[in-house]
Design an enzyme around this catalytic site. Structure first.
Site, mmCIF file in Angstrom:
data_model
loop_
_atom_site.group_PDB
_atom_site.id
_atom_site.type_symbol
_atom_site.label_atom_id
_atom_site.label_comp_id
_atom_site.label_asym_id
_atom_site.label_seq_id
_atom_site.Cartn_x
_atom_site.Cartn_y
_atom_site.Cartn_z
ATOM 1 N N MET A 140 0.816 -1.210 0.000
ATOM 2 C CA MET A 140 0.000 0.000 0.000
ATOM 3 C C MET A 140 0.855 1.268 0.000
ATOM 4 S SD MET A 140 -3.018 -1.041 2.711
ATOM 5 C CE MET A 140 -4.008 0.426 2.367
ATOM 6 N N HIS A 141 0.228 2.372 -0.359
ATOM 7 C CA HIS A 141 0.712 3.745 -0.144
ATOM 8 C C HIS A 141 1.863 4.191 -1.051
ATOM 9 C CE1 HIS A 141 -1.730 3.271 3.391
ATOM 10 N NE2 HIS A 141 -0.839 2.571 4.066
ATOM 11 N N ASP A 144 -2.778 -4.912 -0.046
ATOM 12 C CA ASP A 144 -2.351 -6.175 0.542
ATOM 13 C C ASP A 144 -3.154 -6.556 1.772
ATOM 14 O OD1 ASP A 144 -1.224 -4.194 2.146
ATOM 15 O OD2 ASP A 144 0.844 -4.847 1.863
#
Length: 498
Positions: free
Chosen positions: A81-82, A239
């Site tokens: 992520m991110h 995820d």
């Protein structure tokens, strides 16, 4: 026989799973790639490494099927992520990707707080933290203006890989929720936030459901991987969302405990207005129109790895933990806080560091090992406690990751959480969730819940021991005091850190 492929794009490697209609993993392949650390606190990767690793892993899977490769109907993704990937007008990255564990953006987080105030939490349901995507965008804008000027659009890691495989640009809601740019309840990019930081709407990719069809394989990718050009490419998810799907966390009443490098407590939520006050993350799920609340321990499995590498180098985890089950709950009065790299939930503090409290001459290495396991679980229990205080029922917990590999740790989780803890027979983490999204997208099942009934196979269950529950409940109250009582000490030690 028909198959789908779940691709899990992690921080250190990409893993591809070949899964049949019964949820059996018939083959798997992985490829690793390096991290780039140009400066302390920086964590980057080259997006092209993800693409090449993914194609190579797919080719390995397909080579094992031979002429049956055309039986792979669809692929989908789980992704770290991110991470920020900035693309120019031709869809090429303008710089390395800045990853979720990069900590350079504290100043930008404070700017976001100053500009948006309480509106940030109202819109995005999450506080401004260094790991999220918007602070990274602002850092590039302020520190690398030439690169930012070239950037026409941003995506997250798995979205870039999917784009390179299909030629189509999208972002699913579960990953978009971790950018600080999405109106989480409204499921659209926030014009208010974009305007506040002078970002155009075109800077954000089109949104898509996690099971949504994003396209088909490009001819050159099909040739290199051995897959058919007709292979369907589905959007996939973050995820943690995919890990939850792969563990069957799709309805309220069941909670996920995942212990990897970091640790996660995750509970599905149907009420988009459910209020946690920013104490835990609140994201869109990979299931359509669903959400989840999530607490994070930054150094969960990492704490145990650190302990082994520092005090038992060369030993296996099995050797390290031998005898831990013979130590009574409480590790002989030894307490550990897993703040090795700071903490996330409930203390969003990058400066705090870990502690061993209560050491004496009677403690052996085995006591320390048990204290580390208990401390990690106490930290995760802080998230469980927040969920319960918000009215969530937490009585059954599916445990995955490293913490699910050791029966002593599974029983410890049951005793500290005060809940039945269940292991999975066929745990494959986020990659299985990605495969389930592909299976659902291909029409194999009427719902993700139906898919989970076939794909997710529960194993042994561990019920809480009443005597141990009492001991741990008392120790948890002590654990919760350590942060406040060591915070100022850790701040005073910052100048002496290497």
């Amino acid at each position: 026989m028909s198959y789908v492929v779940g691709i899990d794009l992690g921080t250190s490697a990409v893993k591809a799973l070949l899964v049949d209609r019964d949820g059996n993993v018939k083959a798997e392949a992985s490829r690793s790639y390096p991290l780039v650390h140009k400066h302390s606190g920086w964590s980057e990767q080259q997006p092209e490494d993800w693409v090449e690793g993914t194609i190579d892993a797919l080719a390995e899977l397909v080579s094992g099927l031979g002429s049956s490769a055309d039986q792979i109907e669809g692929i989908s993704f789980s992704g770290q992520m991110h991470g920020l990937v900035l693309l120019d007008g031709q869809g090429r990255p303008v710089r390395n990707a800045i990853l979720w564990n990069d900590t350079r953006t504290t100043q930008q987080c404070r700017e976001i707080d100053r500009v948006l105030g309480g509106r940030l939490l109202e819109i995005t349901r999450n506080p401004a933290l260094e790991g999220f995507t918007l602070p990274k965008i602002l850092w590039v804008k302020q520190n690398e203006p030439k690169a930012f000027e070239q950037a026409k659009l941003f995506v997250l890691p798995k979205d870039y890989v999917r784009y390179r495989l299909s030629g189509q640009l999208h972002m699913d809601y579960s990953d978009a929720a971790g950018t600080l740019l999405l109106d989480v309840a409204g499921k659209h990019w926030s014009g208010e936030i974009l305007s506040a930081f002078e970002l155009s709407a075109s800077f954000c990719p089109p949104l898509i459901e996690s099971h949504g069809l994003a396209g088909k394989l490009l001819p050159d990718i099909a040739q290199r991987s051995g897959l058919s050009e007709s292979t369907k490419v589905f959007a996939g998810g973050a995820d943690n969302a995919c890990g939850a799907i792969g563990a069957g966390i799709l309805t309220e009443g069941v909670t996920l405990c995942s212990i990897g490098t970091s640790g996660v407590i995750l509970s599905s939520e149907s009420d988009k207005q459910k209020e946690f006050g920013g104490k835990v993350h609140f994201f869109n799920h990979g299931k359509q129109d669903a959400f989840y609340a999530m607490g994070v321990t930054l150094a969960a499995g990492y704490s145990l790895s650190w302990f082994r590498n520092t005090f038992a180098e060369g030993e296996s985890f099995e050797e390290l933990l031998a005898g831990v089950g013979d130590i009574a709950p409480g590790a002989g009065g030894l307490l550990f806080t897993p703040y090795l790299v700071g903490e996330r939930t409930p203390h969003a503090d990058s400066a705090i560091r870990g502690s061993f409290i209560g050491m004496d001459g009677s403690h052996s290495r085995t006591h320390f090992a048990r204290a580390v396991m208990e401390g990690i679980t106490f930290s995760l229990n802080e998230s469980v406690d927040i969920l319960r205080r918000a009215g969530k029922t937490v009585d059954t917990i599916i445990s995955i990751g490293g913490g699910a590999q050791n029966p002593v740790w599974l029983q410890m989780q049951a005793d500290i959480f005060g809940a039945t803890v269940v292991a999975l027979e066929n745990e494959q983490g986020p990659g299985m969730g990605a495969a389930m999204l592909a299976a659902y997208g291909c029409g194999w099942f009427d719902s993700l819940e139906d898919c989970a009934q076939r794909f997710v196979k529960r194993g042994a269950a561990y019920n809480p021991n009443p005597d141990a529950v009492k001991v741990y409940a008392s120790l948890f109250e002590v654990y919760q005091q350590v942060y406040a009582q060591t915070r100022s000490l850790n701040e005073a030690l910052i100048p002496y850190r290497g």
